[in-house]
Design a protein around this motif. Structure first.
Motif, short mmCIF file in Angstrom:
data_model
loop_
_atom_site.label_atom_id
_atom_site.label_comp_id
_atom_site.label_asym_id
_atom_site.label_seq_id
_atom_site.Cartn_x
_atom_site.Cartn_y
_atom_site.Cartn_z
N UNK A 37 -25.01 33.96 19.23
CA UNK A 37 -25.99 33.15 19.94
C UNK A 37 -25.29 32.04 20.72
N UNK A 38 -26.09 31.35 21.52
CA UNK A 38 -25.53 30.21 22.26
C UNK A 38 -24.94 29.19 21.29
N UNK A 39 -25.61 28.97 20.16
CA UNK A 39 -25.09 28.04 19.17
C UNK A 39 -23.76 28.49 18.59
N UNK A 40 -23.61 29.82 18.41
CA UNK A 40 -22.33 30.34 17.92
C UNK A 40 -21.20 30.05 18.91
N UNK A 41 -21.49 30.17 20.21
CA UNK A 41 -20.47 29.88 21.22
C UNK A 41 -19.99 28.44 21.10
N UNK A 42 -20.92 27.53 20.90
CA UNK A 42 -20.54 26.12 20.77
C UNK A 42 -19.65 25.92 19.55
N UNK A 43 -20.06 26.51 18.41
CA UNK A 43 -19.29 26.37 17.18
C UNK A 43 -17.89 26.97 17.33
N UNK A 100 -11.80 27.40 18.04
CA UNK A 100 -10.79 28.31 18.56
C UNK A 100 -10.44 27.95 20.00
N UNK A 101 -9.20 28.06 20.35
CA UNK A 101 -8.78 27.75 21.71
C UNK A 101 -8.92 28.96 22.63
N UNK A 102 -8.41 30.10 22.20
CA UNK A 102 -8.43 31.28 23.05
C UNK A 102 -9.57 32.18 22.60
N UNK A 103 -10.79 31.80 22.94
CA UNK A 103 -11.97 32.49 22.44
C UNK A 103 -12.32 33.72 23.26
N UNK A 104 -12.08 33.67 24.55
CA UNK A 104 -12.61 34.67 25.45
C UNK A 104 -12.16 36.09 25.18
N UNK A 105 -10.92 36.28 24.65
CA UNK A 105 -10.39 37.62 24.47
C UNK A 105 -10.69 38.20 23.09
#
Length: 323
Positions: free
Chosen positions: A52-58, A63-68
């Motif tokens: 969820x959007x909230x998970x992205x914030x957390x 984590x620094x390199x989240x996108x991959x």
């Protein structure tokens, strides 16, 4: 009655999904492009988790390199789900007990009871969130979210029981211990969705223009708006903080413009006439966050002395501050 409305009647059937090996960046793109607040993680048709959007914030905080990263590494799992035949009252109770806002709807041939499934197994048929429930049962959703953290209460005055950090009050007068013509009181606070839902529940004014975004979008306002009487309540809050014990005698109001939900409303109250016997006429305006006048009117109040115990508290506080 709410217990006769099933989850299937209000759920969103077009669920946005992604496989467990999809990246976080791909999921974020889905959130943006589809205009949704969650992505269900599905493997071979079976839901395994949710992000969820909230998970992205957390996750961004941790984590620094989240996108991959793959979704399997960051998704919330196991899922809490509900049957489509369960009632919306059941859905609210489940959201409340689990402190979540997204509830996948899963239909399983083996499950016959109208209760929630905790393992997420079965056919994914939809999703229900607090947004959908707000459209239909705003008072139930409000009860479900009452436990959310609120701004802390502070006891700083003798004439109000408490204050909050996001409230602001200013009083300008020659003598701040007494009311005089020319004095001006300003009180402001943000008006949130929770405020509007609580007001609707307490008063029974569940007009959809205040509670149903899709309905309000097709009205002349184009969006949900704050109840007019709730906006008037900001005036009452300002007057409650005048020196002494304020007793409302009358209020006349003219609504000039709609007040959007989520804005900071400010009441400006100027004492314009001494009517004698501790009665005063006060001009009252309410402004939105842009300074637009949304309400204007007149009030008449009676200013009594504070009760003895409160007066002693006030005097003690004044003595302490001068030492």
């Amino acid at each position: 009655m709410h217990d006769t409305i099933s989850v299937a009647e209000i759920m969103v059937e077009d669920v946005v999904t992604a496989p467990p090996n999809a990246t976080v960046t791909e999921a974020a793109t889905l959130l943006r492009d589809e205009g949704v607040s969650s992505v269900l993680v599905v493997r071979d048709g079976d839901p395994e988790g949710i992000i969820t959007e909230g998970d992205f914030v957390t996750q961004l905080c941790e984590r620094r390199d989240l996108g991959h990263l793959e979704l399997s590494a960051v998704m919330s799992s196991p899922l809490t789900t509900i049957e489509p035949t369960a009632s919306i009252v059941d859905a609210v109770a489940l959201l409340r007990s689990t402190d979540i806002e997204h509830l996948p709807v899963v239909s399983s041939p083996e499950r016959t009871s109208e209760t929630a499934a905790d393992d997420g197994t079965g056919e994914l048929v939809g999703i229900v969130t607090t947004t959908e429930l707000t459209y239909y049962v705003p008072q139930l959703v409000h009860r479900a979210t009452e436990s959310r953290e609120q701004p802390p209460q502070r006891r700083v005055r003798t004439d109000t029981l408490y204050e909050r950090d996001d409230w602001e009050f200013e009083y300008r007068g020659a003598d701040e211990t007494a009311v005089s013509v020319g004095d001006v009181a300003r009180f402001s606070k943000p008006i949130s969705e929770d405020d509007v839902e609580a007001f609707a529940s307490v008063t029974g004014d569940t007009n959809r223009v205040h509670l149903d975004a899709a309905y309000a979008a097709e009205t002349r306002f184009g969006e949900r708006i704050v109840h007019g009487v709730l906006a008037n309540g900001i005036v009452s809050a300002a007057l409650a903080r005048l020196p002494g014990l304020t007793i409302y005698l009358s209020q006349e109001s003219s609504f000039r413009a709609p007040l959007p939900i989520g804005t900071r409303a400010t009441a400006v109250c100027e004492v314009v006439e001494d009517l004698g016997r501790s009665k005063y006429r006060i001009e009252t305006d309410v402004l939105d966050g842009d300074g637009t006048t949304v309400l204007e009117g007149d009030a008449v109040v009676l200013i009594d002395d504070l009760p003895p115990a409160a007066a002693r508290e006030r005097d003690a506080a004044a003595t302490g501050s001068s030492d």
